[in-house]
Design an enzyme around this catalytic site. Sequence first.
Site, PDB file in Angstrom:
ATOM      1  N   GLY A 284      31.577 111.383  38.874  1.00 48.15           N
ATOM      2  CA  GLY A 284      30.804 110.126  39.232  1.00 48.15           C
ATOM      3  C   GLY A 284      31.508 109.506  40.297  1.00 48.15           C
ATOM      4  O   GLY A 284      30.818 108.664  41.323  1.00 48.15           O
TER       5      GLY A 284
ATOM      6  N   ARG B 235      37.571 109.925  42.642  1.00 56.06           N
ATOM      7  CA  ARG B 235      38.098 111.035  42.068  1.00 56.06           C
ATOM      8  C   ARG B 235      37.561 112.391  42.569  1.00 56.06           C
ATOM      9  O   ARG B 235      38.286 113.464  42.347  1.00 56.06           O
ATOM     10  CB  ARG B 235      37.264 111.080  40.445  1.00 56.06           C
ATOM     11  CG  ARG B 235      37.637 111.997  39.536  1.00 56.06           C
ATOM     12  CD  ARG B 235      37.325 111.769  38.245  1.00 56.06           C
ATOM     13  NE  ARG B 235      37.632 110.448  37.602  1.00 56.06           N
ATOM     14  CZ  ARG B 235      37.254 109.922  36.717  1.00 56.06           C
ATOM     15  NH1 ARG B 235      35.946 110.393  36.020  1.00 56.06           N
ATOM     16  NH2 ARG B 235      37.497 108.715  36.352  1.00 56.06           N
TER      17      ARG B 235
ATOM     18  N   ARG C  15      27.519 105.618  52.665  1.00 56.14           N
ATOM     19  CA  ARG C  15      27.646 104.592  51.609  1.00 56.14           C
ATOM     20  C   ARG C  15      28.877 104.895  50.729  1.00 56.14           C
ATOM     21  O   ARG C  15      28.911 104.456  49.618  1.00 56.14           O
ATOM     22  CB  ARG C  15      26.279 104.535  50.461  1.00 56.14           C
ATOM     23  CG  ARG C  15      24.997 104.368  50.983  1.00 56.14           C
ATOM     24  CD  ARG C  15      23.757 104.784  50.191  1.00 56.14           C
ATOM     25  NE  ARG C  15      22.646 104.338  50.898  1.00 56.14           N
ATOM     26  CZ  ARG C  15      21.925 103.220  50.466  1.00 56.14           C
ATOM     27  NH1 ARG C  15      22.361 102.267  49.835  1.00 56.14           N
ATOM     28  NH2 ARG C  15      20.489 102.960  51.273  1.00 56.14           N
TER      29      ARG C  15
ATOM     30  N   ARG D 261      28.774 118.821  36.386  1.00 56.16           N
ATOM     31  CA  ARG D 261      29.348 117.325  36.254  1.00 56.16           C
ATOM     32  C   ARG D 261      30.695 117.368  35.600  1.00 56.16           C
ATOM     33  O   ARG D 261      31.126 118.054  34.907  1.00 56.16           O
ATOM     34  CB  ARG D 261      28.496 116.370  35.387  1.00 56.16           C
ATOM     35  CG  ARG D 261      29.235 115.296  34.921  1.00 56.16           C
ATOM     36  CD  ARG D 261      28.046 114.206  34.504  1.00 56.16           C
ATOM     37  NE  ARG D 261      28.569 112.980  33.764  1.00 56.16           N
ATOM     38  CZ  ARG D 261      29.448 112.322  34.109  1.00 56.16           C
ATOM     39  NH1 ARG D 261      30.073 112.406  35.309  1.00 56.16           N
ATOM     40  NH2 ARG D 261      29.842 111.450  33.112  1.00 56.16           N
TER      41      ARG D 261
ATOM     42  N   GLY E 190      33.350 114.478  34.387  1.00 59.74           N
ATOM     43  CA  GLY E 190      33.392 112.959  34.439  1.00 59.74           C
ATOM     44  C   GLY E 190      34.000 112.786  33.043  1.00 59.74           C
ATOM     45  O   GLY E 190      34.620 113.513  32.032  1.00 59.74           O
ATOM     46  N   SER E 191      33.894 111.501  32.576  1.00 59.75           N
ATOM     47  CA  SER E 191      34.491 110.864  31.501  1.00 59.75           C
ATOM     48  C   SER E 191      33.577 110.680  30.533  1.00 59.75           C
ATOM     49  O   SER E 191      32.346 110.636  30.938  1.00 59.75           O
ATOM     50  CB  SER E 191      35.354 109.534  31.710  1.00 59.75           C
ATOM     51  OG  SER E 191      34.510 108.725  32.661  1.00 59.75           O
TER      52      SER E 191
ATOM     53  N   GLU F 221      27.829 109.497  27.739  1.00 60.78           N
ATOM     54  CA  GLU F 221      27.983 109.365  28.885  1.00 60.78           C
ATOM     55  C   GLU F 221      26.863 109.002  29.769  1.00 60.78           C
ATOM     56  O   GLU F 221      25.784 108.436  29.019  1.00 60.78           O
ATOM     57  CB  GLU F 221      28.637 110.546  29.634  1.00 60.78           C
ATOM     58  CG  GLU F 221      28.076 111.785  29.219  1.00 60.78           C
ATOM     59  CD  GLU F 221      27.032 112.227  30.273  1.00 60.78           C
ATOM     60  OE1 GLU F 221      26.990 112.525  31.577  1.00 60.78           O
ATOM     61  OE2 GLU F 221      25.762 111.955  30.046  1.00 60.78           O
ATOM     62  N   MET F 222      26.610 109.137  30.895  1.00 66.42           N
ATOM     63  CA  MET F 222      25.692 108.563  31.386  1.00 66.42           C
ATOM     64  C   MET F 222      24.705 109.314  32.671  1.00 66.42           C
ATOM     65  O   MET F 222      23.739 108.506  33.295  1.00 66.42           O
ATOM     66  CB  MET F 222      25.666 107.283  32.302  1.00 66.42           C
ATOM     67  CG  MET F 222      26.395 105.966  31.205  1.00 66.42           C
ATOM     68  SD  MET F 222      26.772 104.605  32.172  1.00 66.42           S
ATOM     69  CE  MET F 222      25.008 103.913  32.620  1.00 66.42           C
TER      70      MET F 222
ATOM     71  N   ASP G  54      38.068 107.240  26.315  1.00 67.15           N
ATOM     72  CA  ASP G  54      37.845 106.522  25.187  1.00 67.15           C
ATOM     73  C   ASP G  54      37.236 106.956  24.036  1.00 67.15           C
ATOM     74  O   ASP G  54      36.619 107.791  24.040  1.00 67.15           O
ATOM     75  CB  ASP G  54      37.409 104.928  25.722  1.00 67.15           C
ATOM     76  CG  ASP G  54      35.875 105.241  26.278  1.00 67.15           C
ATOM     77  OD1 ASP G  54      35.162 105.041  25.470  1.00 67.15           O
ATOM     78  OD2 ASP G  54      35.972 105.643  27.252  1.00 67.15           O
TER      79      ASP G  54
ATOM     80  N   ARG H  87      44.484 108.446  33.620  1.00 69.38           N
ATOM     81  CA  ARG H  87      43.202 109.166  33.963  1.00 69.38           C
ATOM     82  C   ARG H  87      43.241 110.282  34.711  1.00 69.38           C
ATOM     83  O   ARG H  87      42.715 111.358  34.516  1.00 69.38           O
ATOM     84  CB  ARG H  87      42.026 108.073  34.023  1.00 69.38           C
ATOM     85  CG  ARG H  87      41.979 107.159  33.014  1.00 69.38           C
ATOM     86  CD  ARG H  87      40.649 106.413  33.095  1.00 69.38           C
ATOM     87  NE  ARG H  87      40.442 105.348  31.861  1.00 69.38           N
ATOM     88  CZ  ARG H  87      39.410 105.137  31.492  1.00 69.38           C
ATOM     89  NH1 ARG H  87      38.153 105.467  31.971  1.00 69.38           N
ATOM     90  NH2 ARG H  87      39.284 104.255  30.487  1.00 69.38           N
TER      91      ARG H  87
END
Length: 235
Positions: A20, A24, A43, A87, A89-90, A179-180, A204, A217
């Site tokens: 994301g 990273r 962007r 993906r 990610g966290s 997650e999202m 977390d 992280r």
Amino acid sequence: MTIHIGAEKGEIAETVLLPGDPYRAKWAAETFLDDVKLVNEVRGMLGFTGTWNGNKVTIQGSGMGMPSLSIYVNELIRDYGAKTLIRIGSCGGMQNSVNVRDVILAMTSTTLSTPSRGIMKEMNFAPCADWNLLQAAAQAAQAKGTPTHVGGIYSSDVFYDERPDLNEQMVRHGILGVEMEAAELYILAARHKCRALAVLTVSDHLLTGEALPSSDRESSFGDMVEIALQAAFPT
């Protein structure tokens, strides 16, 4: 070149890793890839292409949330011919058996809503990972000795969730983490006949309140990136 990705044709690999955070993406590319080239900075959403064990790989930031990821994945598949999208990610842990720094391989992703909801209408489509990627990732994690969990996750469309009752039901039904992004990634991969997987590091924990400090992280996310690369290019 598309509206959101400034890469030229041929600069994006068929295999794309999707963190994301664009920084990273930069860290992962510089740490794990050879012959790295910046191919996108539109962007500020950085993307890099290089090689891993001789295999061409792109690592492209996808932003936060399913609407943002949907933009990048649609363009990567439609305009650049991406075939394998992973993906990295966290996530937040949602079971007592899941610890901070563990890795979760998302077999399925439960969600309330995605950008594809309008297409599915009244159907509750069940998005899932590509089996070959999932199997290869599980084998890579086992070989590394990384504490890993395979199962269902929850892709939330809000970060500041004020539905503790919903979280309680996710925990009750065995959801490993929240997650999202993954649910929309899996739906888009199914629609376009591509392969997708989410490899997630638990940063977390919703039950214990434990969280990785920001300074830890990046080093803790290294296993996740290696597992994703080994899943994409099993030996």
